[in-house]
Scaffold this motif. Structure first.
Motif, PDB file in Angstrom:
ATOM      1  N   THR A  17       0.866  -1.168   0.000  1.00 42.19           N
ATOM      2  CA  THR A  17       0.000   0.000   0.000  1.00 42.19           C
ATOM      3  C   THR A  17       0.905   1.221   0.000  1.00 42.19           C
ATOM      4  O   THR A  17       1.753   1.358   0.865  1.00 42.19           O
ATOM      5  N   PHE A  18       0.755   2.074  -0.998  1.00 42.56           N
ATOM      6  CA  PHE A  18       1.598   3.268  -1.064  1.00 42.56           C
ATOM      7  C   PHE A  18       1.063   4.334  -0.112  1.00 42.56           C
ATOM      8  O   PHE A  18      -0.111   4.296   0.277  1.00 42.56           O
ATOM      9  N   PRO A  19       1.930   5.274   0.260  1.00 44.69           N
ATOM     10  CA  PRO A  19       1.526   6.299   1.238  1.00 44.69           C
ATOM     11  C   PRO A  19       0.252   7.051   0.841  1.00 44.69           C
ATOM     12  O   PRO A  19      -0.516   7.464   1.713  1.00 44.69           O
ATOM     13  N   LYS A  23      -3.505   0.779  -3.223  1.00 42.96           N
ATOM     14  CA  LYS A  23      -3.175  -0.610  -2.907  1.00 42.96           C
ATOM     15  C   LYS A  23      -2.671  -1.258  -4.183  1.00 42.96           C
ATOM     16  O   LYS A  23      -3.451  -1.712  -5.023  1.00 42.96           O
ATOM     17  N   ALA A  24      -1.345  -1.274  -4.368  1.00 39.03           N
ATOM     18  CA  ALA A  24      -0.770  -1.773  -5.617  1.00 39.03           C
ATOM     19  C   ALA A  24      -0.722  -3.288  -5.650  1.00 39.03           C
ATOM     20  O   ALA A  24      -0.770  -3.897  -6.713  1.00 39.03           O
ATOM     21  N   LEU A  25      -0.608  -3.899  -4.471  1.00 35.57           N
ATOM     22  CA  LEU A  25      -0.501  -5.357  -4.402  1.00 35.57           C
ATOM     23  C   LEU A  25      -1.258  -5.854  -3.178  1.00 35.57           C
ATOM     24  O   LEU A  25      -1.036  -5.377  -2.069  1.00 35.57           O
ATOM     25  N   SER A  44      -1.232  -3.032 -17.800  1.00 36.68           N
ATOM     26  CA  SER A  44      -0.579  -1.918 -17.120  1.00 36.68           C
ATOM     27  C   SER A  44      -1.311  -1.587 -15.817  1.00 36.68           C
ATOM     28  O   SER A  44      -2.531  -1.581 -15.761  1.00 36.68           O
ATOM     29  N   GLY A  45      -0.542  -1.370 -14.752  1.00 38.06           N
ATOM     30  CA  GLY A  45      -1.142  -0.959 -13.489  1.00 38.06           C
ATOM     31  C   GLY A  45      -1.572  -2.097 -12.577  1.00 38.06           C
ATOM     32  O   GLY A  45      -2.119  -1.856 -11.505  1.00 38.06           O
ATOM     33  N   CYS A  46      -1.311  -3.361 -12.978  1.00 41.18           N
ATOM     34  CA  CYS A  46      -1.821  -4.480 -12.176  1.00 41.18           C
ATOM     35  C   CYS A  46      -0.892  -4.855 -11.025  1.00 41.18           C
ATOM     36  O   CYS A  46      -1.222  -5.716 -10.221  1.00 41.18           O
ATOM     37  N   GLY A  47       0.282  -4.229 -10.950  1.00 46.09           N
ATOM     38  CA  GLY A  47       1.158  -4.477  -9.802  1.00 46.09           C
ATOM     39  C   GLY A  47       2.428  -5.253 -10.108  1.00 46.09           C
ATOM     40  O   GLY A  47       3.155  -5.646  -9.192  1.00 46.09           O
ATOM     41  N   LYS A  48       2.744  -5.450 -11.397  1.00 47.33           N
ATOM     42  CA  LYS A  48       3.921  -6.233 -11.771  1.00 47.33           C
ATOM     43  C   LYS A  48       5.215  -5.597 -11.277  1.00 47.33           C
ATOM     44  O   LYS A  48       6.048  -6.252 -10.653  1.00 47.33           O
ATOM     45  N   THR A  49       5.377  -4.306 -11.597  1.00 43.83           N
ATOM     46  CA  THR A  49       6.616  -3.626 -11.208  1.00 43.83           C
ATOM     47  C   THR A  49       6.741  -3.578  -9.695  1.00 43.83           C
ATOM     48  O   THR A  49       7.832  -3.758  -9.142  1.00 43.83           O
ATOM     49  N   THR A  50       5.624  -3.370  -9.017  1.00 43.00           N
ATOM     50  CA  THR A  50       5.651  -3.331  -7.558  1.00 43.00           C
ATOM     51  C   THR A  50       6.168  -4.654  -6.998  1.00 43.00           C
ATOM     52  O   THR A  50       7.026  -4.682  -6.114  1.00 43.00           O
ATOM     53  N   MET A  51       5.686  -5.769  -7.540  1.00 38.46           N
ATOM     54  CA  MET A  51       6.152  -7.068  -7.049  1.00 38.46           C
ATOM     55  C   MET A  51       7.639  -7.246  -7.325  1.00 38.46           C
ATOM     56  O   MET A  51       8.397  -7.712  -6.474  1.00 38.46           O
TER      57      MET A  51
HETATM   58  N1  LIG Z   1       5.008   5.222  -5.741  1.00 41.81           N
HETATM   59  C1  LIG Z   1       3.711   5.024  -5.958  1.00 41.81           C
HETATM   60  N2  LIG Z   1       2.770   5.726  -5.297  1.00 41.81           N
HETATM   61  C2  LIG Z   1       1.449   5.527  -5.505  1.00 41.81           C
HETATM   62  N3  LIG Z   1       0.958   4.639  -6.371  1.00 41.81           N
HETATM   63  C3  LIG Z   1       1.839   3.891  -7.074  1.00 41.81           C
HETATM   64  C4  LIG Z   1       3.251   4.048  -6.922  1.00 41.81           C
HETATM   65  N4  LIG Z   1       3.871   3.192  -7.768  1.00 41.81           N
HETATM   66  C5  LIG Z   1       2.888   2.529  -8.409  1.00 41.81           C
HETATM   67  N5  LIG Z   1       1.669   2.950  -8.000  1.00 41.81           N
HETATM   68  C6  LIG Z   1       0.361   2.434  -8.438  1.00 41.81           C
HETATM   69  O1  LIG Z   1       0.278   1.078  -8.090  1.00 41.81           O
HETATM   70  C7  LIG Z   1      -0.388   0.332  -9.102  1.00 41.81           C
HETATM   71  C8  LIG Z   1       0.511  -0.763  -9.617  1.00 41.81           C
HETATM   72  O2  LIG Z   1       1.612  -0.169 -10.278  1.00 41.81           O
HETATM   73  P1  LIG Z   1       2.762  -1.007 -10.972  1.00 41.81           P
HETATM   74  O3  LIG Z   1       3.244  -2.048 -10.027  1.00 41.81           O
HETATM   75  O4  LIG Z   1       3.761  -0.037 -11.485  1.00 41.81           O
HETATM   76  O5  LIG Z   1       1.970  -1.698 -12.168  1.00 41.81           O
HETATM   77  P2  LIG Z   1       2.506  -2.391 -13.509  1.00 41.81           P
HETATM   78  O6  LIG Z   1       3.984  -2.533 -13.427  1.00 41.81           O
HETATM   79  O7  LIG Z   1       1.778  -3.701 -13.561  1.00 41.81           O
HETATM   80  O8  LIG Z   1       2.092  -1.502 -14.635  1.00 41.81           O
HETATM   81  C9  LIG Z   1      -0.805   1.337 -10.142  1.00 41.81           C
HETATM   82  O9  LIG Z   1      -2.119   1.727  -9.852  1.00 41.81           O
HETATM   83  C10 LIG Z   1       0.170   2.473  -9.934  1.00 41.81           C
HETATM   84  O10 LIG Z   1      -0.387   3.696 -10.346  1.00 41.81           O
END
Ligand SMILES: Nc1ncnc2c1ncn2[C@@H]1O[C@H](COP(=O)(O)OP(=O)(O)O)[C@@H](O)[C@H]1O
Ligand SMILES: [Mg+2]
Length: 349
Positions: A17-19, A23-25, A44-51
């Motif tokens: 959960t970002f500040p 809720k990214a994941l 796009s936006g499903c949380g891949k990069t976050t994981m």
């Molecule tokens: N630093 C951040 N602060 C707030 N929201 C974020 C941040 N980074 C990513 N997000 C949000 O979290 C979700 C997942 O992002 P991300 O993991 O980058 O997705 P993906 O790589 O699948 O495109 C998106 O809704 C994105 O906007």
């Protein structure tokens, strides 16, 4: 490369959960075996990069989450001590340094001596087929060459785990396909544990030992490429990975009624009169004579794709159906075409 020791990766209840409250994941648990290539696939936006960033140590999971490499809990270990290599879409190379210096960067940070660094850099440039570019600066390189440098830089330090975030997305289609084949060979050759993020299903199918399909901060399905493609766990996965037809029909005693002779399908247990959805991929249907057909449809559009022709038909009850035929046949608009669905390719929902 380092002898046969590989590193497994485990996320236990890792949510993010970002500040700002995003809720990214959702809390997620996954296991990646040592030496395995796992592709995180999703829109796009499903949380891949976050994981990926949680695995790397660039992002802390929410409280209660843990990251394990083999049996070591690395949750509190910073990225520079996790020994992971990263490759991004944007290359993230140092523009003011030569190719060789970029590749050498991590080795110098780790205080390898000069001769060692030179040997390793040469080895890497050889492996990535950029041996003649060592003295060039980054801005004199094509996109494909830059990505080779980025890969070489990431691998040079012999990371335990290689993390790749849409590394080919910025490249044109032909180059993407070529480099994809090379990355595949590279990952297999190195036997390294790799996590590869993409939104491109063909990349995922080609590269992954397993694919984790993601949707809305959750894992929708994990499986081998064949499992994901042929036995999608739900409609989201079926739609996202490949093209799928979904035809609504009514169950009759003799099959499913799509507005013609009912289609005989094994395993329809719903009582007569029930509406069901038939799911099948274009390649699981054949064009046959009207007499042999399960149902027929009129050609609405056809796209010549070289190796095949993709037809959009309108079935008798008005629903669109996508069918592939060999590239050599051609069809007229409004022509009526018979379709037979291969029983092994149908799912009923
Ligand atoms: N630093 C951040 N602060 C707030 N929201 C974020 C941040 N980074 C990513 N997000 C949000 O979290 C979700 C997942 O992002 P991300 O993991 O980058 O997705 P993906 O790589 O699948 O495109 C998106 O809704 C994105 O906007
Ligand atoms: Mg991303």
């Amino acid at each position: 490369m380092s002898a046969g020791t590989t590193t497994s990766v485990r996320l236990v209840d890792c949510g993010k959960t970002f500040p700002d409250g995003t809720k990214a994941l959702e809390p997620t648990s996954i296991e990646i075996a040592g030496g395995e290539t796992v592709v995180l696939l999703g829109p796009s936006g499903c949380g891949k990069t976050t994981m990926l960033r949680i695995i790397a140590g660039l992002e802390q999971p929410d409280d209660g989450g843990a990251v394990l490499f083999n049996d070591d809990d690395v949750t509190a270990v910073p990225i520079e001590k996790r020994n992971v290599g990263m490759v991004f879409q944007s290359y993230a190379l140092f523009p003011n340094m030569s190719v060789a210096d970029n590749i050498a960067y991590g080795l110098r940070v780790r205080k390898h001596d000069g001769a060692q660094v030179r040997t390793r850099v040469d080895e890497m440039m050889e492996m990535m087929d950029i041996a003649d570019l060592g003295a060039r600066s980054i801005d004199q390189l094509s996109g494909g060459q830059r990505q080779r440098v980025a890969l070489a830089r990431a691998i040079a330090v012999q990371p335990r785990i290689l993390l790749l975030d849409e590394p080919l997305t910025a490249l044109d289609a032909l180059l993407r396909e070529r480099l994809r084949v090379e990355i595949d060979g590279l990952l297999r050759g190195l036997g390294i544990t790799a996590v590869y993020v993409t939104h491109d299903q063909s990349e995922a199918l080609a590269l992954g030992d397993r694919i984790f399909v993601m949707s809305n901060g959750q894992i929708a399905q994990t499986g081998t490429p064949r499992e994901i493609y042929h036995a999608p766990a739900n409609a989201f996965v079926a739609d996202f990975v490949g093209t799928v037809n979904r035809l609504i029909g009514t169950v009759r005693k003799s099959g499913v009624d799509l507005g013609g002779r009912p289609v005989r399908i094994d395993g329809v247990s719903a009582p007569a009169g029930t509406e069901v959805e038939l799911l099948f991929r274009p390649e699981d249907a054949d064009i046959v004579s009207l007499k042999e057909a399960d149902f027929s449809g009129k050609v609405q559009t056809s796209f010549f794709l070289g190796s095949r022709t993709r037809l959009v038909l309108t079935a008798a009850n008005g629903q669109p159906v996508i069918i592939d035929s060999s590239g050599r046949e051609s069809f007229a608009i409004d022509q009526e075409i018979g379709v037979r669905i291969r029983p092994e390719g149908v799912r009923i929902e």
